[in-house]
Write an enzyme that holds these catalytic residues in place. Structure first.
Site, PDB file in Angstrom:
ATOM      1  N   LYS A   1       0.831  -1.216   0.000  1.00  0.00           N
ATOM      2  CA  LYS A   1       0.000   0.000   0.000  1.00  0.00           C
ATOM      3  C   LYS A   1       0.861   1.260   0.000  1.00  0.00           C
ATOM      4  O   LYS A   1       0.618   2.188  -0.763  1.00  0.00           O
ATOM      5  CB  LYS A   1      -0.915   0.041   1.238  1.00  0.00           C
ATOM      6  CG  LYS A   1      -1.930  -1.084   1.315  1.00  0.00           C
ATOM      7  CD  LYS A   1      -2.902  -0.881   2.487  1.00  0.00           C
ATOM      8  CE  LYS A   1      -2.248  -0.938   3.852  1.00  0.00           C
ATOM      9  NZ  LYS A   1      -1.786  -2.271   4.259  1.00  0.00           N
TER      10      LYS A   1
ATOM     11  N   ARG B   1      -9.267   0.629   8.943  1.00  0.00           N
ATOM     12  CA  ARG B   1      -8.850  -0.749   9.132  1.00  0.00           C
ATOM     13  C   ARG B   1      -9.909  -1.572   9.850  1.00  0.00           C
ATOM     14  O   ARG B   1      -9.711  -2.769  10.073  1.00  0.00           O
ATOM     15  CB  ARG B   1      -7.586  -0.764   9.977  1.00  0.00           C
ATOM     16  CG  ARG B   1      -6.303  -1.026   9.210  1.00  0.00           C
ATOM     17  CD  ARG B   1      -5.182  -0.979  10.229  1.00  0.00           C
ATOM     18  NE  ARG B   1      -4.012  -1.682   9.812  1.00  0.00           N
ATOM     19  CZ  ARG B   1      -2.972  -1.101   9.218  1.00  0.00           C
ATOM     20  NH1 ARG B   1      -2.998   0.178   8.928  1.00  0.00           N
ATOM     21  NH2 ARG B   1      -1.913  -1.809   8.920  1.00  0.00           N
TER      22      ARG B   1
ATOM     23  N   ARG C   1      11.647  -6.136   4.335  1.00  0.00           N
ATOM     24  CA  ARG C   1      11.212  -4.746   4.288  1.00  0.00           C
ATOM     25  C   ARG C   1      12.052  -3.861   5.214  1.00  0.00           C
ATOM     26  O   ARG C   1      12.406  -4.257   6.308  1.00  0.00           O
ATOM     27  CB  ARG C   1       9.745  -4.668   4.698  1.00  0.00           C
ATOM     28  CG  ARG C   1       9.201  -3.273   4.627  1.00  0.00           C
ATOM     29  CD  ARG C   1       7.730  -3.271   4.452  1.00  0.00           C
ATOM     30  NE  ARG C   1       7.046  -3.376   5.739  1.00  0.00           N
ATOM     31  CZ  ARG C   1       5.761  -3.067   5.884  1.00  0.00           C
ATOM     32  NH1 ARG C   1       5.058  -2.671   4.845  1.00  0.00           N
ATOM     33  NH2 ARG C   1       5.204  -3.187   7.048  1.00  0.00           N
TER      34      ARG C   1
ATOM     35  N   ARG D   1      11.364  -2.558  10.963  1.00  0.00           N
ATOM     36  CA  ARG D   1      10.396  -2.242  12.006  1.00  0.00           C
ATOM     37  C   ARG D   1      10.265  -3.410  12.962  1.00  0.00           C
ATOM     38  O   ARG D   1      10.298  -4.563  12.555  1.00  0.00           O
ATOM     39  CB  ARG D   1       9.031  -1.965  11.358  1.00  0.00           C
ATOM     40  CG  ARG D   1       8.893  -0.546  10.877  1.00  0.00           C
ATOM     41  CD  ARG D   1       7.755  -0.398   9.909  1.00  0.00           C
ATOM     42  NE  ARG D   1       6.515  -1.054  10.352  1.00  0.00           N
ATOM     43  CZ  ARG D   1       5.382  -1.023   9.659  1.00  0.00           C
ATOM     44  NH1 ARG D   1       5.336  -0.385   8.513  1.00  0.00           N
ATOM     45  NH2 ARG D   1       4.318  -1.624  10.118  1.00  0.00           N
TER      46      ARG D   1
ATOM     47  N   ARG E   1      -0.403  -9.796  12.839  1.00  0.00           N
ATOM     48  CA  ARG E   1      -0.980  -8.710  12.036  1.00  0.00           C
ATOM     49  C   ARG E   1      -1.869  -9.253  10.925  1.00  0.00           C
ATOM     50  O   ARG E   1      -2.895  -8.666  10.592  1.00  0.00           O
ATOM     51  CB  ARG E   1       0.135  -7.841  11.457  1.00  0.00           C
ATOM     52  CG  ARG E   1       0.789  -6.990  12.534  1.00  0.00           C
ATOM     53  CD  ARG E   1       2.127  -6.451  12.106  1.00  0.00           C
ATOM     54  NE  ARG E   1       2.021  -5.504  11.014  1.00  0.00           N
ATOM     55  CZ  ARG E   1       3.035  -5.168  10.232  1.00  0.00           C
ATOM     56  NH1 ARG E   1       4.218  -5.723  10.411  1.00  0.00           N
ATOM     57  NH2 ARG E   1       2.866  -4.293   9.275  1.00  0.00           N
TER      58      ARG E   1
HETATM   59  P1  ADP Z   1       1.201  -2.116   7.542  1.00  0.00           P
HETATM   60  O1  ADP Z   1       0.248  -1.581   6.532  1.00  0.00           O
HETATM   61  O2  ADP Z   1       2.445  -2.600   6.973  1.00  0.00           O
HETATM   62  O3  ADP Z   1       0.560  -3.060   8.507  1.00  0.00           O
HETATM   63  P2  ADP Z   1       1.125   0.381   9.020  1.00  0.00           P
HETATM   64  O4  ADP Z   1       2.312   1.223   9.081  1.00  0.00           O
HETATM   65  O5  ADP Z   1      -0.038   0.816   8.207  1.00  0.00           O
HETATM   66  O6  ADP Z   1       1.677  -1.000   8.522  1.00  0.00           O
HETATM   67  O7  ADP Z   1       0.580   0.092  10.485  1.00  0.00           O
HETATM   68  C1  ADP Z   1       1.414  -0.338  11.513  1.00  0.00           C
HETATM   69  C2  ADP Z   1       0.652  -0.442  12.815  1.00  0.00           C
HETATM   70  O8  ADP Z   1       0.101   0.838  13.169  1.00  0.00           O
HETATM   71  C3  ADP Z   1      -0.561  -1.368  12.806  1.00  0.00           C
HETATM   72  O9  ADP Z   1      -0.194  -2.712  13.022  1.00  0.00           O
HETATM   73  C4  ADP Z   1      -1.375  -0.779  13.971  1.00  0.00           C
HETATM   74  O10 ADP Z   1      -0.857  -1.143  15.221  1.00  0.00           O
HETATM   75  C5  ADP Z   1      -1.167   0.705  13.792  1.00  0.00           C
HETATM   76  N1  ADP Z   1      -2.199   1.297  12.910  1.00  0.00           N
HETATM   77  C6  ADP Z   1      -1.982   1.945  11.727  1.00  0.00           C
HETATM   78  N2  ADP Z   1      -3.141   2.337  11.156  1.00  0.00           N
HETATM   79  C7  ADP Z   1      -4.130   1.928  12.008  1.00  0.00           C
HETATM   80  C8  ADP Z   1      -5.547   2.013  11.988  1.00  0.00           C
HETATM   81  N3  ADP Z   1      -6.209   2.592  10.974  1.00  0.00           N
HETATM   82  N4  ADP Z   1      -6.222   1.473  13.034  1.00  0.00           N
HETATM   83  C9  ADP Z   1      -5.594   0.894  14.059  1.00  0.00           C
HETATM   84  N5  ADP Z   1      -4.268   0.759  14.131  1.00  0.00           N
HETATM   85  C10 ADP Z   1      -3.531   1.273  13.125  1.00  0.00           C
END
Ligand code: ADP
Ligand code: ZN
Length: 210
Positions: free
Chosen positions: A13, A88, A123, A156, A167
């Site tokens: 994404k 999400r 990554r 990360r 996840r």
């Molecule tokens: P990826 O898309 O690779 O999972 P992100 O950087 O989008 O990674 O998200 C990393 C973490 O940040 C998620 O696992 C969660 O803990 C938190 N997070 C990000 N966006 C949201 C969201 N919309 N709702 C809840 N938690 C979020």
């Protein structure tokens, strides 16, 4: 244009968001990056989010909804934006609808779990600006150094294999139902994530410009 990118963690994404952002000149809003920033600077919100994030769990809805409300109110979002990592959960999508924000397109990038697990181990992200790289698929010009800001590239904490499994489980339970949610609104396009980033990008741009 207001676009949502859906897809499992590691589906690409963030990478695709950068391409659309360049093409359409609209900002990418990544809740993950905003939360990581807050964590780095030690704000109260960052502290609240830390344990959830590191365990691969979602940060509570009210926290991320608050973040998004604040961010979308800024001037640069006037002509549209790309949401990467939000919504999400169904309550997050409902909150967006309740804000009266009319999303034009929802593009879901589909990648199989096995491929995700493989990809995530390679990554890397820039410590400074959050840009993402991959040791095989998206190498920086200089190993370990960000092309954009010369920041250091790191793995990360939540990209370690056990956390990635958690996840993915969260994704299937909480996020995947959004496909149905947006399909019912007639906004969903599904794009099969390809092995090469460029091929995926071509499909994404086609979906954006359709
Ligand atoms: P990826 O898309 O690779 O999972 P992100 O950087 O989008 O990674 O998200 C990393 C973490 O940040 C998620 O696992 C969660 O803990 C938190 N997070 C990000 N966006 C949201 C969201 N919309 N709702 C809840 N938690 C979020
Ligand atoms: Zn950088």
């Amino acid at each position: 244009m207001k676009i949502i990118l859906l897809g499992a963690p590691g589906a690409g994404k963030g990478t695709q968001a950068e391409v659309i952002c360049d093409r359409l000149q609209i900002p990418t809003i990544s809740t993950g990056n905003i939360i990581r920033e807050a964590l780095k600077s030690g704000t109260e919100m960052g502290l609240k989010a830390k344990s959830f994030m590191e365990a691969g769990q979602l940060v509570p809805d009210e926290v991320v909804i608050g973040i998004i409300k604040e961010r979308l109110a800024k001037d640069d979002c006037k002509n549209g934006f790309i949401l990467d990592g939000f919504p999400r959960t169904i309550p997050q999508a409902e909150a967006l609808d309740a804000m009266g924000i009319a999303i034009d397109k929802v593009i879901d990038i589909e990648v199989k779990d096995e491929a995700i697990i493989k990809r995530m181990s390679g990554r890397r992200v820039c410590e400074k600006c959050g840009a993402s790289y991959h040791i095989d698929y998206k190498k920086p010009s200089v190993d370990g150094v960000c092309d954009k800001c010369a920041g250091a590239l790191v793995q990360r904490k939540d990209d370690h294999p056990d956390t990635v499994k958690a996840r993915l489980e969260v994704y299937h339970n909480e996020t995947e139902p959004l496909k149905d949610y947006y399909n019912k609104q007639g906004k969903l396009t599904i794009v099969e994530g390809q092995d090469s980033i460029e091929h995926t990008t071509a499909l994404i741009l086609k979906a954006v410009e359709a």
